[in-house]
Motif scaffolding. Structure first.
Motif, short mmCIF file in Angstrom:
data_model
loop_
_atom_site.label_atom_id
_atom_site.label_comp_id
_atom_site.label_asym_id
_atom_site.label_seq_id
_atom_site.Cartn_x
_atom_site.Cartn_y
_atom_site.Cartn_z
N ILE A 94 0.83 -1.19 0.00
CA ILE A 94 0.00 0.00 0.00
C ILE A 94 0.88 1.25 0.00
N GLN A 95 0.56 2.17 -0.88
CA GLN A 95 1.29 3.44 -0.93
C GLN A 95 0.64 4.40 0.06
N SER A 96 1.41 4.85 1.02
CA SER A 96 0.89 5.72 2.07
C SER A 96 1.28 7.17 1.82
N LYS A 97 0.29 8.04 1.73
CA LYS A 97 0.56 9.47 1.65
C LYS A 97 0.94 10.01 3.03
N GLU A 98 0.33 9.44 4.07
CA GLU A 98 0.60 9.90 5.43
C GLU A 98 2.06 9.65 5.81
N LEU A 99 2.61 8.53 5.37
CA LEU A 99 3.99 8.17 5.72
C LEU A 99 4.97 8.47 4.59
N ALA A 100 4.45 8.82 3.42
CA ALA A 100 5.27 9.12 2.25
C ALA A 100 6.18 7.95 1.88
N GLU A 101 5.59 6.73 1.90
CA GLU A 101 6.35 5.54 1.55
C GLU A 101 5.40 4.37 1.31
N LYS A 102 5.92 3.32 0.70
CA LYS A 102 5.13 2.11 0.52
C LYS A 102 5.26 1.25 1.78
N ARG A 103 4.16 0.58 2.13
CA ARG A 103 4.18 -0.31 3.28
C ARG A 103 3.72 -1.69 2.86
N ILE A 104 4.39 -2.70 3.42
CA ILE A 104 4.07 -4.09 3.14
C ILE A 104 3.09 -4.62 4.18
N LEU A 105 2.07 -5.30 3.71
CA LEU A 105 1.07 -5.93 4.59
C LEU A 105 1.09 -7.43 4.35
N ASN A 106 1.23 -8.20 5.41
CA ASN A 106 1.10 -9.66 5.32
C ASN A 106 -0.31 -10.02 5.76
N ILE A 107 -1.03 -10.69 4.88
CA ILE A 107 -2.46 -10.95 5.11
C ILE A 107 -2.71 -12.44 5.25
N TYR A 108 -3.36 -12.82 6.35
CA TYR A 108 -3.83 -14.20 6.51
C TYR A 108 -5.35 -14.21 6.39
N LEU A 109 -5.84 -15.06 5.50
CA LEU A 109 -7.29 -15.22 5.32
C LEU A 109 -7.70 -16.57 5.89
N PRO A 110 -8.74 -16.61 6.71
CA PRO A 110 -9.11 -17.85 7.39
C PRO A 110 -9.61 -18.92 6.43
N ASP A 111 -9.54 -20.15 6.89
CA ASP A 111 -10.03 -21.28 6.11
C ASP A 111 -11.49 -21.06 5.73
N GLY A 112 -11.80 -21.25 4.46
CA GLY A 112 -13.17 -21.07 4.00
C GLY A 112 -13.47 -19.68 3.48
N TYR A 113 -12.49 -18.77 3.60
CA TYR A 113 -12.72 -17.40 3.13
C TYR A 113 -13.03 -17.42 1.63
N ASN A 114 -14.11 -16.74 1.27
CA ASN A 114 -14.53 -16.68 -0.13
C ASN A 114 -15.02 -15.27 -0.41
N GLN A 115 -14.34 -14.61 -1.32
CA GLN A 115 -14.68 -13.22 -1.63
C GLN A 115 -16.09 -13.08 -2.18
N ASN A 116 -16.65 -14.18 -2.67
CA ASN A 116 -17.97 -14.11 -3.33
C ASN A 116 -19.14 -14.48 -2.44
N ASP A 117 -18.86 -14.90 -1.18
CA ASP A 117 -20.01 -15.23 -0.32
C ASP A 117 -20.32 -14.06 0.61
N THR A 118 -21.26 -14.25 1.50
CA THR A 118 -21.73 -13.15 2.35
C THR A 118 -21.08 -13.12 3.72
N THR A 119 -20.26 -14.11 4.04
CA THR A 119 -19.64 -14.16 5.36
C THR A 119 -18.60 -13.05 5.51
N LYS A 120 -18.64 -12.38 6.67
CA LYS A 120 -17.66 -11.34 6.97
C LYS A 120 -16.89 -11.73 8.23
N TYR A 121 -15.68 -11.20 8.37
CA TYR A 121 -14.77 -11.66 9.40
C TYR A 121 -14.21 -10.50 10.23
N PRO A 122 -13.95 -10.75 11.52
CA PRO A 122 -13.20 -9.77 12.32
C PRO A 122 -11.79 -9.62 11.76
#
Length: 290
Positions: free
Chosen positions: A41-69
Motif C-alpha cells: 500500500i502506498q501511504s501518503k501519510e507516511l510518504a512511503e510504501k508499506r508491506i502488509l502480510n495478510i492471513y485469510l481464514p479457512d473457507g474465506y470466499n470473496q464471493n459469499d456473504t460471510t464477513k470476518y473480524p
C-alpha cells in the motif's frame, strides 16, 4: 599433451555433474506452502510504501456473504511476529477449540518502529539516542485514514477490529487506546514501553472515561518479569503496566473492560506468544457447547 587431455576430461565430467545437479527433478511433486498473501500500500501519510502480510481464514470466499473480524498486528513482518500469531489465531479458531472466531490477520511489516511507534519526548538524552523517534501521529493517521479503509474495501470484514502490540508496539497501542479509542474495539497490549517520555502517557486524559463513550471495548494488558526500564530515572515495566490497568479501571466506564495478566515465567523476549494465547481466553470467552 596428456596434461591437456586430463584437463579436458575433468572439465567434461564437471559439466555433467553440475548439469545433473541443476536439472529439475521430474519426480519432485512438491508445491509452495502458502500461509497468506502480501499486499503493498502506498501511504501518503507516511510518504512511503508499506508491506502488509495478510492471513485469510479457512473457507474465506470473496464471493459469499460471510464477513470476518480483523486482527491488526504491529511488528507484522514474516521474520517478526506474523507467522506465530497467525498460528495462534488459526489454532484457536479450529471447530474443536472454538475460542476465537475465524479472523483475518493483517501484519504491518516494520520499517522504523522507533519512528512509527513513539510520540515526541521531552527527554533530551532520548532525543539524541533515538533520533528518528516521535512520529506516531503520522502512523496513527496511516492506520485510520489509509490502512483500515483499504482492508475494509478489499476484504470481507465486519465491525470487529483488534490491535496487537508489544514493547514499543504496546506503547503505540496504548496511545491509540488513550487518544483514538474507537479505532479498535479490542486491544492486546503486551509489555508496553510506558517508560517513554518518563511515563507521560499514564498522565493523559481519555474520552473513554466519559459516560458518552459507548463503544464496548476490551483491553488485555500482559507483562512478564521484566524489571527496570532503559531510562535515567528508573522505572519498572511491571509497575507501569499495572498503573495503566488501574488508570483504565479508574475511569469506571462500564463499556470498557480491562484484564491484567502477570506472567512471571516470561521475560521481554519470550512473552509475546504466551500473552497473546492468554489474551484470547480473556477477550473471547469460549462459546458454550451444546
Amino acid at each position: 599433451m596428456n596434461k591437456a587431455f586430463l584437463i579436458l576430461l575433468l572439465t567434461f565430467f564437471t559439466a555433467i555433474v553440475f548439469g545433473q545437479k541443476n536439472r529439475p527433478n521430474e519426480n519432485d511433486k512438491s508445491k509452495p506452502f502458502v500461509l497468506g498473501r502480501i499486499d503493498e500500500i502506498q501511504s501518503k501519510e507516511l510518504a512511503e510504501k508499506r508491506i502488509l502480510n495478510i492471513y485469510l481464514p479457512d473457507g474465506y470466499n470473496q464471493n459469499d456473504t460471510t464477513k470476518y473480524p480483523v486482527i491488526y498486528l504491529l511488528d507484522g513482518s514474516a521474520d517478526e511476529d506474523f507467522i506465530h500469531i497467525v498460528g495462534l489465531v488459526q489454532f484457536n479458531s479450529f471447530e474443536w477449540v472454538n475460542q476465537v472466531p475465524k479472523s483475518i490477520v493483517v501484519g504491518i511489516a516494520t520499517v522504523d518502529r522507533k519512528r512509527d511507534f513513539s510520540f515526541p519526548t521531552a527527554i533530551e538524552g532520548d532525543k539524541k539516542k533515538y533520533p528518528t523517534t516521535g512520529h506516531s501521529d503520522k502512523f496513527i493517521s496511516f492506520i485510520e485514514k489509509e490502512l483500515q479503509p483499504y482492508i475494509q474495501a478489499k476484504y470481507k470484514t465486519d465491525a470487529n477490529k483488534t490491535l496487537i502490540g508489544q514493547s514499543l508496539g504496546g506503547l503505540l497501542a496504548t496511545e491509540i487506546l488513550i487518544k483514538k479509542p474507537t479505532l479498535f474495539n479490542k486491544y492486546i497490549i503486551i509489555s508496553p514501553s510506558l517508560w517513554w517520555d518518563n511515563g507521560s502517557l499514564l498522565n493523559q486524559d481519555s474520552e473513554i472515561k466519559e459516560n458518552t463513550f459507548k463503544q464496548q471495548t476490551d483491553v488485555y494488558i500482559g507483562v512478564g518479569k521484566e524489571g527496570l526500564t532503559p531510562t535515567e530515572i528508573p522505572r519498572v515495566m511491571e509497575v507501569d503496566a499495572n498503573l495503566l490497568t488501574e488508570k483504565i479501571k479508574g475511569f469506571k466506564n462500564k463499556n470498557v473492560k480491562v484484564y491484567f495478566d502477570f506472567l512471571p515465567q516470561e521475560n521481554h523476549a519470550t512473552i509475546m506468544h504466551q500473552a497473546v494465547s492468554n489474551s484470547f481466553k480473556f477477550l473471547y470467552p469460549a462459546a458454550k457447547k451444546e
